[in-house]
Scaffold this active site. Structure first.
Site, PDB file in Angstrom:
ATOM      1  N   LYS A  77      -6.322   0.574  17.230  1.00 28.33           N
ATOM      2  CA  LYS A  77      -7.049   0.063  16.084  1.00 28.33           C
ATOM      3  C   LYS A  77      -8.225   0.992  15.811  1.00 28.33           C
ATOM      4  O   LYS A  77      -8.867   1.498  16.727  1.00 28.33           O
ATOM      5  CB  LYS A  77      -7.556  -1.354  16.361  1.00 28.33           C
ATOM      6  CG  LYS A  77      -6.459  -2.408  16.437  1.00 28.33           C
ATOM      7  CD  LYS A  77      -5.872  -2.712  15.060  1.00 28.33           C
ATOM      8  CE  LYS A  77      -4.929  -3.901  15.102  1.00 28.33           C
ATOM      9  NZ  LYS A  77      -4.314  -4.167  13.781  1.00 28.33           N
ATOM     10  N   ASN A 103      -4.525   3.439  10.493  1.00 28.94           N
ATOM     11  CA  ASN A 103      -4.829   2.952   9.155  1.00 28.94           C
ATOM     12  C   ASN A 103      -6.217   3.390   8.726  1.00 28.94           C
ATOM     13  O   ASN A 103      -7.116   3.554   9.550  1.00 28.94           O
ATOM     14  CB  ASN A 103      -4.783   1.417   9.111  1.00 28.94           C
ATOM     15  CG  ASN A 103      -3.375   0.888   8.916  1.00 28.94           C
ATOM     16  OD1 ASN A 103      -2.533   1.552   8.332  1.00 28.94           O
ATOM     17  ND2 ASN A 103      -3.125  -0.307   9.406  1.00 28.94           N
ATOM     18  N   LYS A 186      -2.268   5.956   0.905  1.00 26.13           N
ATOM     19  CA  LYS A 186      -2.000   4.804   1.775  1.00 26.13           C
ATOM     20  C   LYS A 186      -3.200   3.857   1.783  1.00 26.13           C
ATOM     21  O   LYS A 186      -3.033   2.633   1.813  1.00 26.13           O
ATOM     22  CB  LYS A 186      -1.698   5.302   3.197  1.00 26.13           C
ATOM     23  CG  LYS A 186      -1.439   4.192   4.226  1.00 26.13           C
ATOM     24  CD  LYS A 186      -0.058   3.593   4.119  1.00 26.13           C
ATOM     25  CE  LYS A 186       0.161   2.449   5.086  1.00 26.13           C
ATOM     26  NZ  LYS A 186       0.262   2.841   6.482  1.00 26.13           N
ATOM     27  N   ASN A 190      -3.566  -0.323   1.115  1.00 32.41           N
ATOM     28  CA  ASN A 190      -4.251  -1.269   2.004  1.00 32.41           C
ATOM     29  C   ASN A 190      -5.405  -1.965   1.301  1.00 32.41           C
ATOM     30  O   ASN A 190      -5.666  -3.147   1.525  1.00 32.41           O
ATOM     31  CB  ASN A 190      -4.759  -0.539   3.247  1.00 32.41           C
ATOM     32  CG  ASN A 190      -3.644  -0.124   4.173  1.00 32.41           C
ATOM     33  OD1 ASN A 190      -2.595  -0.760   4.227  1.00 32.41           O
ATOM     34  ND2 ASN A 190      -3.844   0.959   4.910  1.00 32.41           N
TER      35      ASN A 190
END
Length: 315
Positions: A77, A103, A186, A190
């Site tokens: 994460k 991410n 991307k 999100n």
């Protein structure tokens, strides 16, 4: 190639299983002892487009057990990045490269501060994974694209070699000469749904049937596009509507975003590296981002309430 997946949750296991089956010495590094022990005792149980099978792959809870790797794929994460790389020095030799497939934005800078920018590659992957039980995952690899690249946009021999390794393992991988643009594309996806779904606790089917929420999502994406354009980022996604539609492409109505899943598990989210990145870049480049700032504040408020409740329950 000796490859270590740093942060081998469901997604890391899906990628690691493919690399191991292709004959590479692959290590899954995860702090969960039950997960690691199950993999070492029984193999990693994988369900995917090819059916169900057990994949032999190395697993460890500590970097010292792994030793120096040629490539470290970072999938922790985002908010654990600094801590994870500080605890993974045993993986790093003079030639070791780090590839972040995390991410959001900002983790590549944290890695660069730790090991030097010249050793960091970045990328985005659309491979999916769901943890079914310790040592068992459902993976989505077929037809899922991965993009990797040098931070400066060069098509170097080393990034081409990694792409060949991934493609040889059935991980459809493209080298990008605009990886920051790819990362922003991307990010827009999100930004469109992550925070909104987490705040409202709605699945995709519910989220996409509420016009007010669609308008808010597109407003957040419009801010992000304005920031990226001011910063000179080359985007493929150039309209809020396109990002909103892409976010739901191929996903069931029951789908719940990773940010929502984090809150449901009582964990903090990656908001600082998603909508928070838009706010920080906006401040840096003089672009107002009130919608994203509000979404960040709402998620932070939910995290605060959750933490206070946990402290009450566990005095």
């Amino acid at each position: 190639m000796k490859i270590c997946i740093l942060g081998a949750g469901a997604l890391g296991c899906a990628i690691g299983a493919a690399l191991s089956e292709a004959g590479h010495e692959t290590w899954l590094l995860n702090r969960g002892r039950a997960h690691v022990e199950a993999i070492n005792q029984h193999g990693l149980q994988v369900q995917d487009e090819r059916g169900q099978r057990q994949v032999r792959v190395h697993a460890a809870t500590c970097a010292d057990e792994v030793g120096v790797a040629d490539l470290v794929v970072v999938l922790v994460k985002s908010f654990h990045t600094a801590e994870a790389i500080a605890g993974a020095t045993a993986l790093l030799g003079p030639q070791t490269l780090l590839l972040s497939l995390q991410n959001g934005l900002g983790h590549e800078d944290i890695l660069a501060q730790a090991v030097g920018r010249e050793r960091v590659l970045a990328g985005k992957t659309y491979v999916g994974g769901v943890l079914l039980a310790p040592g068992a995952i459902r993976a989505g690899v077929a037809g899922k694209q991965t993009y990797i690249g040098e931070l400066d946009g060069q098509r170097s021999a080393r990034v081409q070699a990694i792409a060949e390794v991934f493609n040889g393992a059935g991980l459809a991988t493209t080298v990008s000469d605009n990886i920051l643009g790819t990362m922003w594309d991307k990010l827009l996806v999100n930004v469109a749904t992550g925070a909104l779904s987490a705040i409202t606790r709605l699945s995709y089917g519910q989220l996409y049937s509420e016009p007010l929420l669609a308008s808010t999502a597109k407003a957040a994406v419009a801010e992000a596009i304005a920031v990226a354009e001011r910063a000179g980022i080359r985007l493929n996604l150039t309209s809020p509507e396109a990002a909103w539609q892409l976010a739901a492409e191929g996903l069931p109505a029951s789908f719940r975003t990773s940010m929502l899943q984090s809150l449901e598990k009582g964990s903090i989210t990656e908001i600082d590296f998603i909508n928070g990145s838009v706010v920080r870049w906006g401040q840096r480049h003089g672009v107002a981002t009130p919608v994203n700032a509000t979404l960040v504040a709402c998620i932070k408020g939910i995290e605060r309430a959750m933490a206070d409740q946990q402290n009450k329950d566990n005095p």
